[in-house]
Structures are given as structure tokens and as C-alpha cells.
Write an enzyme that holds these catalytic residues in place. Structure first.
Site, PDB file in Angstrom:
ATOM      1  N   CYS B  86       0.833  -1.195   0.000  1.00 16.36           N
ATOM      2  CA  CYS B  86       0.000   0.000   0.000  1.00 16.36           C
ATOM      3  C   CYS B  86       0.878   1.259   0.000  1.00 16.36           C
ATOM      4  CB  CYS B  86      -0.977  -0.051   1.177  1.00 16.36           C
ATOM      5  SG  CYS B  86      -2.319   1.131   1.058  1.00 16.36           S
ATOM      6  N   HIS B 188      -3.642  -5.519   1.015  1.00 15.47           N
ATOM      7  CA  HIS B 188      -2.964  -5.737   2.293  1.00 15.47           C
ATOM      8  C   HIS B 188      -2.909  -7.226   2.642  1.00 15.47           C
ATOM      9  CE1 HIS B 188      -2.496  -1.611   3.865  1.00 15.47           C
ATOM     10  NE2 HIS B 188      -3.581  -1.345   3.147  1.00 15.47           N
ATOM     11  N   GLU B 190      -1.190  -8.575   4.900  1.00 13.36           N
ATOM     12  CA  GLU B 190      -1.089  -8.764   6.358  1.00 13.36           C
ATOM     13  C   GLU B 190      -2.460  -8.707   7.036  1.00 13.36           C
ATOM     14  OE1 GLU B 190      -0.699  -6.003   4.846  1.00 13.36           O
ATOM     15  OE2 GLU B 190      -1.107  -4.260   6.109  1.00 13.36           O
TER      16      GLU B 190
END
Lengths: 741, 216
Positions: B86, B188, B190
Site C-alpha cells: 500500500c 494488504h 497482512e
């Protein structure tokens, strides 16, 4: 004999009586700076002049409450040595004048309240009210506010996980913009906003001080909006979320330092340095001395008055033990933050402000902190009895329940809020187990434990308008039901009371009765109010907003895996209705949408039944027998069923109780203390057993499956079609397109 | 293996990456302050999401001047694995470690939602455990994610959107440098490395780099 009050008085919203009181208590006329400081501290916004006696009605304690009202935020214990801070606050008038910055700085302010307590902010919720979107002015406010929240919250990396949005014409020109923030911390880090240690340094950290926001608390927040207030744009502050993010990290970092040299911490909100310094001193029972020449400034030519009343955002005031100043300032330096020692803690209980040698203020702190309070006599607004007396039986019967359901699903109050929440980062920090649209409350895990917290914000202000006492009670019951519906035990409430001008007896009645209703509901449900905010004078051109006591709730789940969403999950699951709250169309959104009527007697609220429902929901969550759980609220059973079906992408076949002459009553009455659940056939007996044990009615009403929502004898609609209507309702309205449902 | 997670002023997904590599995958990690230049002992450098320097001026435009970026460029030039997520992707592009630019979303609004992706290239150390053409779901949360590239330049797409949420050229969601060791993506990973968060497709990306480092 006192001289004539200075012209400044009008700018400050102090009355001549209040000015006389200041002169009497002080024993002399105040200086200009002192008067400005009194004006801010004694404003409704800071001083709670009209609400303080009423707020005492709230229950505020419970064994798990670590900090009740009176600090920057309330704090509750969630076990495992952890605590959660929560608070809700308004930014209505700044948002009416400048929606983007008004809403953005509202988020900034409430988040500062949370990390001021030592807690890391983990969630934001927003409760918003606007006038109908068919007006371009309201669309401008709506888009500006959402964009402001989005830009600020996203940048600081705190997820916006929930909230509540509704529209009604009473909010034309005076939107309600309430933000709630929540943070988590170890017990040991709980920090209080009080000064102590004679000689301790007052260190101002963050943004330089400018001329923005002067008289924000007194001139803007504490009286009615008028056309002329449009020129008050300079009283709205401008936010810098990047600086706020640095402040979060730096302040939490400095609190974690082993030396423990930070004695107290206070954010600068309304009334800037004035309010921060006075509150630190008054709470700590000490004095403070400030030299305004030491305050870093954004522009030249600022007077002591400007500096003391500036509401420049993103500033914090720390009380640091003498000798540790350099250590603290070095820490802020690492984060690129400006800091300066601007004063000291003194032993005489006085607030002294000087500009190098010239003294501008020398007043006992308690005089500034103790605003006068007013106990008024309310008068019941005539509309309450008039609207309650309307004979709903005389209304024409609903000719097409399917069309009514479609109209409700398309209504911006009920339609999907994705247009809004897709602009908010709701997954940052990777704790969001149930986010916006997933369940009746957001669920966030607490890393390092099995626990989770549930958060919701809510208020059906229409109920409060029709019957303030009961509306206030329902607000509490419903927000607690929201967190109970995801499987959590309601722990505490934070609130934001948005009302009109309390000097008008009818408004005072609404304020008092709402508070009484809320307080009784809190007692019955065992949830204390731990923090809150009051926003009065929400009026434009003599038109007050509906009484809007916005409430936020936190609930606790000891095992995050017990959470329940609102979507139907399996075909052939049983659908059951829990609770048997009175089915009566009074006050319903259905009446407003289909019959053009805001009125009727509200359905009864049985607080004992509500408490039993919450206990049952907690028990079934622990037993993990439900596949979905969704409370019945605006739009009634019909909308609750449709929402669970739409979210699950599967249909349902339902039978209403026979005997009801009018199908629309069973479908759209907003009877309280009820929830729609789905579960496997095999678990039905277990559910019945638990419901019997908790003494909650449990009725099998249908089965999940197919691609249509069928309510026998009333509704037969394709889920795909309902989904399209529900998903696009808000978007159409926000684009200024008329509903086609 | 040991991850380095770069922290710029305004980074806000640094702790999320640390949680995945440390708690979920059990690997060693440390934060690297943006003012430091020391990447010694690191097997992989991650530039996490957030709003470095508030994204003022333009996302990543100021962060590229942080002292750590010289070290990251040298690390990447030596073949060290670098991941930008990002805002980290935006910074890598601004710093010239990856080609192209990331502009304001076509919708002109911030978008936070799950997206469906196709794995285009599994020949990078960050994607080796995905199958080519595999469909994966990851969340996005950005306002400036519209990938563009001047015609004369070539790019190595790694992930493409199946339902382009931001107007990116050729549905590009993530790219690699020609060597493949520097990867940037707007979604994302994560945020989808644990089932409780609604998906585990992002975990494969982190497992890929662990496998890659262990094998070399």
C-alpha cells in the site's frame, strides 16, 4: 457597583447575570483575558451549566469501572490486566459551518481523549444525523462529513468500525456529528489529567498555536446556529491528522518510559490552553503559572488572549516532574514534534497567566472550573400527547406489504451504508472480526488474549421526540441489545446528548426525561455510564433537532470465537424469533414511510424482559448454537428478516403468527426486546431449553433457503431484487436520485 | 529468518506486519526507523502501509527522501527481497525502485473493501507458493491506488484485480522489478493472514518469502 459589562460578552455567550457573578466571586472586574477564560470555562460546552445536575441521575459505577465520568474518557476493566477507554463527543456546529474540517477535527478530538488516558486508540465509531438528502445542502453536508471522517481516521491508522446514520428533516441545517473512540491499555498505564508536584513543568507538545478556533467553545458550540453564524467559519479549526498520528506514538511512548516522569496528561480541545490548564489544576488541587510568551506560535502579533483561547488542533499539555524536562522533550524531538515548557505547577491553587512580566490572569482555579449550574422546570411539549393519541386503527390497511418492505429497504435510514463505510479503513490494526455491515455490533479481538470487545452506537431520535422518557430508555436498551446480539455482555455506556436550547421549557423537558429514561434503563440492564458529552443549542431558525441522546456501548466477550453475525448461513436452518415485545406500529418508520405519519404510542419497553433477552443471547453465544443473530429494530421483523437474508445471500420462508388482522403490524411494528436468530434443526431443543431457563419467549417462525423471501400471505420477493434495492438506496439518495422502489 | 519493518512517521500498518511475521509465522523481526541506514542482518525488508508524512504533497513523495531509502535501494540492488504494501508500494514507486506511478482512485474516494485478485506471476520470492492464475482475496484500503505507466516502459505485473476498484491500468494490483526481488502491491496481505479476519490468502505471501529465504 459594577461597571457595564464589556462588549466582549456577546462574543462569549455569557449572560449579564453571569458576568455579575464573576465580578462578585472575584471581588473585582475581570481583565479581558480573564473574561475570555471565564467565558470559555463557563460556556455550556465546557461547563455543562444546564446538564450537570441532570447527569448526576446516571448510574456511573460498577465493579469493572476503573474510571467514571470526570476524566477525558471512561475506563473499564476487560480482564487479563487490560482496560478499555471510551468516550463519545459532538462536533455538530463546526460541521454545520464547515463539514469536512468540522467532522475531521471531531475525530481528532475524541481520539486525543483516548490516548490522553494512556490507551492506544483501536476503534472509531460515528453517529451521524442529517436532513433528507433530497436537498443539495444536506448532500453537501453529508459528503463533507463522511469525507472529513475518512481522511482523518484513515490517516491516523485507527479503524472506523461502526456507527449509525439517519436522516430526518429536523436536522436540516443542524446536522448531528458524534464521534466515539475506544482504546486499550494495560491497567498500569492509566493516566489521569491532573497536575501535581510543585514545580513540575507544563510542556506543550504538537502543533504551533494559531488564531484558529478562538471562541469555538463559547461562541459556536454553545448557542444556536443562525445565518450570521456562517461568517463564523474562522471559529472552526483545521485538522492535521499526520501530526495527530505522531502525537499518539510519542505520547504513548513517553508514558511507557521507565522513568515515569509524566505526572499528568491533558489534551487541548475546546478552550485550548485555558481549559487544559484549569482542569489540570482544579483536578489536582494545585495552581499553575503560564507564560504565554513561551508558547510556540504559528503567526506573529498574537495577544495573550489569542494564545489562551486558541483552539488550534493536535496539541497536548504534559505535566512533567521537574528535572525531567529535557528527557521528555528529547523524546518528542525524535518524532519531529515541537515541545516547549510554558509554565509550572504552583502550590497556591491559582491560575496565573503572564506575558513575560505583564500579568493577564490571576484567579483561583476552582472559580474558573466551577461554572454555575441551572436547574430549570420543563414543560411537556404538547405534541407528545397529541401524537400519542392518534388512532392507528383508523389508518388505511396496508395494501401491499411487499411494496412496503421495498420502500423501507430503500430508505436511507435502513439501506446498506457501504457507500459510507467503504470510505473508512475498517481493517487496519487487524483486529476487526466483525466490521461494518457484518453484525449488529462491531467485534474487535484483543491481541494476546482470547477476548474480544463489541462496540455499537445508536439512537432512534424519533422515539425520543414522541416520548422522551421512553425514547431515552429504548436508546440504551437497543444499543445494549446490539452488543448482546453479537454475543457480548454489555459493560458500559458512553453518550452524547444532542438537544435544542435548554432555556426553552419544552427542550428542557426533553433533556430531563430522556436522561431519566436512559438512567432507568442503565440501572435495569446493569450498565453504567462512564463518559459522555452534551451538545445543546442544536437549533436553526428556532427549529430544534429531535432530542438525540446518542449512545455508544461496549460489550465484552471472554472468547472471541463466540461471536455471531447477522447473515443467514445455512439452508434448512430454523429461523426463530426471541422475545415477545409488544407489536404496535406507533413511532415506526413504516408509519412515516408508508402513511406519512410520525406518531402513535410507542411499543411498550419491559426492561426486565430486555435484560432476560441479553442474558439469553450471552448464553446461546457461549453454547455456540446460533448461525445468525439480528435484533429487531427500525423496520421491524420484516426488515430484520430481509437483512439477514440479503447478508447471507439466501432466502427464507416465514409464517407470521396467525390471528393478526393487519399483516403490516406483525411485519413492521418496532416491538422491543426481540431478535431473529437462525440455527440448525439439531440445536433447536437446546435453544428452547436455554430460552425457557431465561424466561424468554422463543418461537419458531420459518426456515432458511431458496432465493426468495416469502412471508406467507404477505410478501414474496426475490432476494436478488431486495438486495439491489437495499444496496443502492443510500447511493441513489446521496446522488440526488429519487427512490425507484 | 529476520524481517526488517521500516517505520516512517505516519506508517500505520507496521505493527500489523510485525504481528503476522512474528506471532502468526513465528519469525524474527525488528523495526527500522526511517532515519536509520542500517539494514544489517535482515533477510527481507518490508515497507508497510500508512500515511508516511501524512501523504502530504503526494503519497510517498516526502518519504522517498528519508535516509533509510538509500539503504533500501542498495539492499534491493544487491538482490535483497523488498516488499512494499500500500503506502510502502507508493514509496517504492516514488523512490524509483519500481516503475510507474500511483494516482488518485478513479472514484476520487478512499476505498476500503475486499478485492478478488489473480496471481499473475509466481516467479518472485513473495509469490512462489501461489499457483499461477490462482484467485485470491485481499482487502484494500487506499485513496491513491490507480496504477499507471508510461507506454514506453515495461512492467512486471504480479497481481491483477478481477474487479478493478480504482481504475488501475490493465487491472494492475501489484508489480515486481525485472529481477523480481522488489515487489509492491496495493492490497494488504497482512490483513488476511488469519482465518478470524475473514481470509488467509495473504499468509501465503509471507510464507513464500520465508520459504525463499530458507532455501537460499
Amino acid at each position: 457597583m459594577i461597571g457595564s459589562p464589556p462588549p466582549l460578552l456577546d462574543l462569549l455567550a455569557l449572560s449579564t447575570d453571569e458576568y455579575a457573578l464573576i465580578v462578585e466571586r472575584l471581588g473585582r472586574e475581570p481583565t479581558e483575558v480573564e473574561l475570555g477564560m471565564f467565558g470559555s470555562m463557563w460556556s455550556e460546552h465546557c461547563g455543562y451549566k444546564n446538564s450537570r445536575p441532570l447527569l448526576k441521575l446516571f448510574p456511573t459505577s460498577a465493579p469493572w469501572v476503573l474510571q467514571g465520568p470526570g476524566e477525558n474518557a471512561g475506563v473499564v476493566d476487560i480482564g487479563d490486566g487490560l482496560a478499555v477507554a471510551l468516550k463519545m463527543e459532538s462536533h455538530n456546529h463546526p460541521s454545520a459551518v464547515e463539514p469536512f474540517q468540522g467532522a475531521a477535527t471531531g475525530v481528532g478530538g475524541i481520539v486525543r481523549d483516548i490516548f490522553t488516558m494512556g490507551a492506544r486508540p483501536i476503534a472509531i465509531l460515528d453517529a451521524l444525523r442529517f436532513g433528507p438528502l433530497d436537498s443539495s445542502r444536506n448532500r453537501h453536508l453529508f459528503h463533507g462529513v463522511v469525507h472529513g471522517i475518512s481522511s482523518y481516521g484513515n490517516c491516523i491508522g485507527v479503524p472506523t468500525v461502526g456507527g449509525d446514520i439517519a436522516f430526518a428533516s429536523c436536522y436540516n441545517g443542524n446536522p448531528v456529528v458524534n464521534a466515539m473512540a475506544v482504546g486499550v491499555m494495560p491497567h498500569a498505564r492509566i493516566t489521569r489529567a491532573r497536575a501535581s508536584g510543585i514545580g513540575s513543568a507544563l510542556i506543550l507538545v504538537g502543533s504551533d498555536t494559531g488564531r484558529d478556533g478562538i471562541h469555538g467553545a463559547s461562541g459556536l458550540a454553545s448557542r444556536e446556529l443562525s445565518e450570521e453564524r456562517e461568517d463564523q467559519r474562522p471559529t472552526v479549526q483545521v485538522g492535521n491528522p499526520f501530526l495527530e498520528k505522531l502525537l499518539i506514538e510519542a505520547c504513548l511512548g513517553v508514558l511507557d518510559e521507565r522513568a515515569a516522569y509524566v505526572v499528568g496528561l491533558q489534551d487541548l480541545g475546546a478552550a485550548g490552553i485555558t481549559s487544559a490548564a484549569v482542569e489540570l489544576a482544579a483536578r489536582g488541587g494545585v495552581g499553575v503559572e503560564i507564560d504565554v510568551s513561551l508558547v510556540p506560535r504559528r503567526e506573529s502579533g498574537m495577544t495573550a488572549y489569542d494564545v489562551m483561547l486558541s483552539e488550534s488542533q493536535e496539541r497536548m499539555l504534559l505535566v512533567v516532574r521537574a528535572g525531567a524536562e529535557a528527557q521528555a522533550m528529547a523524546f518528542f524531538q525524535k518524532w519531529g514534534l515541537t515541545s516547549a515548557v510554558i509554565g509550572r505547577v504552583t502550590d497556591d491553587g491559582r491560575v496565573r497567566v503572564h506575558d513575560v512580566v505583564q500579568v493577564h490572569c490571576d484567579v483561583p482555579a476552582h472559580l474558573l472550573a466551577d461554572a454555575p449550574t441551572y436547574r430549570r422546570t420543563g414543560v411537556r411539549p404538547p405534541h407528545c400527547d397529541r401524537l400519542a393519541a392518534i388512532d392507528l386503527g383508523a389508518l388505511p390497511a396496508e395494501s401491499d406489504c411487499g411494496a412496503a418492505l421495498r420502500a423501507l429497504l430503500a430508505h436511507p435510514n435502513i439501506a446498506c451504508k457501504r457507500l459510507v463505510y467503504s470510505q473508512y479503513d475498517h481493517s487496519v490494526q487487524t483486529n476487526t472480526l466483525l466490521g461494518p455491515g457484518d453484525g449488529d455490533a462491531a467485534v474487535l479481538r484483543i491481541k494476546g488474549t482470547d477476548r474480544a470487545i463489541a462496540l455499537a452506537a445508536d439512537c432512534v431520535a424519533r422515539y425520543c421526540y414522541l416520548e422522551p422518557y421512553q425514547g431515552g430508555a429504548i436508546a440504551i436498551a437497543e444499543v445494549c441489545r446490539n452488543v448482546a446480539s453479537v454475543g457480548a455482555r454489555p459493560l458500559a455506556i458512553t453518550d452524547c446528548l444532542n438537544f435544542g436550547n435548554p432555556e426553552r421549557p419544552e427542550i428542557y423537558y426533553q433533556l430531563e426525561q430522556c436522561i431519566r429514561g436512559m438512567a432507568d434503563a442503565c440501572r435495569a440492564l446493569g450498565v453504567p455510564v462512564v463518559s459522555g458529552n452534551v451538545s445543546l443549542y442544536n437549533e436553526t431558525a428556532g427549529q430544534a433537532v429531535y432530542p438525540t441522546p446518542m449512545v455508544g456501548a461496549i460489550g465484552l466477550m471472554t472468547d472471541a470465537e463466540n461471536r455471531m453475525g447477522a447473515a443467514f448461513r445455512e439452508d434448512r436452518d430454523i429461523i426463530a424469533l426471541l422475545g415477545d415485545g409488544e407489536e404496535c406500529l406507533g413511532g415506526s418508520l413504516y408509519l412515516e414511510v408508508r402513511q406519512g405519519l410520525t406518531g402513535g404510542r410507542l411499543p411498550a419497553l419491559d426492561l426486565e424482559a430486555e435484560a432476560r433477552l441479553h442474558r439469553l443471547l450471552h448464553a446461546v453465544a457461549q453454547a455456540r448454537i446460533l448461525h445468525s443473530c439480528h435484533d429487531v429494530s427500525e423496520g421491524g421483523l420484516g426488515v430484520a428478516l430481509a437483512e439477514s437474508a440479503i447478508l447471507g445471500g439466501r432466502g427464507a420462508r416465514v409464517q407470521l403468527q396467525s390471528g393478526a388482522e393487519r399483516r403490516e403490524v406483525g411485519l413492521f411494528a418496532e416491538g422491543q426486546s426481540r431478535a431473529v436468530v437462525s440455527l440448525a434443526e439439531d440445536d433447536w431443543e437446546a435453544l428452547r431449553g436455554l430460552a425457557a431457563r431465561e424466561d424468554v419467549a422463543c418461537r419458531r417462525i420459518g426456515v432458511v433457503g431458496g432465493d426468495r423471501l416469502i412471508v406467507e400471505g404477505a410478501i414474496d420477493e426475490a432476494i436478488e431484487h431486495l438486495t439491489e434495492i437495499w444496496r443502492n438506496g443510500l447511493g441513489r439518495a446521496a446522488a440526488g436520485i429519487e427512490s425507484v422502489a | 529468518m529476520r524481517f526488517g519493518i521500516v517505520v516512517f512517521p505516519g506508517s500505520n500498518c507496521d505493527a500489523d506486519v510485525a504481528h503476522v511475521v512474528g506471532t502468526v509465522l513465528g519469525q524474527d523481526w525488528r523495526y527500522v526507523w526511517h532515519g536509520d541506514r542500517d539494514l544489517a542482518g535482515l533477510d527481507c525488508v518490508v515497507l508497510p502501509g500508512g500515511f508516511a508524512y501524512g501523504d502530504y504533497l503526494r503519497a510517498g513523495a516526502i518519504a522517498r527522501f528519508s535516509p533509510v531509502m538509500d539503504a533500501v535501494a542498495a539492499y534491493g540492488a544487491r538482490g535483497g527481497p523488498v516488499l512494499g504494501i500500500c503506502n510502502g508500494f507508493q514509496i517504492l514507486v516514488e523512490a524509483g525502485l519500481l516503475p510507474g506511478a500511483l494516482l488518485r482512485n478513479g472514484s476520487l474516494t478512499f476505498r476500503s473493501t475486499w478485492t478478488d485478485l489473480i496471481v499473475e506471476d509466481n516467479n518472485t520470492p513473495f509469490t512462489r507458493l501461489y499457483r499461477p492464475g490462482q484467485h485470491v482475496r485481499m482487502p484494500i484500503a487506499h485513496g491513491e491506488g490507480r496504477y499507471v505507466l508510461a507506454e514506453q516502459n515495461s512492467v512486471r505485473p504480479v497481481f491483477r484485480y478481477r474487479d478493478n476498484p480504482n481504475g488501475s491500468m490493465e487491472d494492475i494490483a501489484g508489480i515486481a522489478n525485472m529481477a523480481g526481488n522488489v515487489v509492491g502491491l496495493m492490497p494488504h496481505p497482512e490483513r488476511c493472514a488469519e482465518a478470524a479476519l475473514g481470509g488467509v490468502d495473504g499468509r501465503t505471501l509471507f510464507e513464500s518469502i520465508v520459504r525463499s529465504v530458507v532455501l537460499t
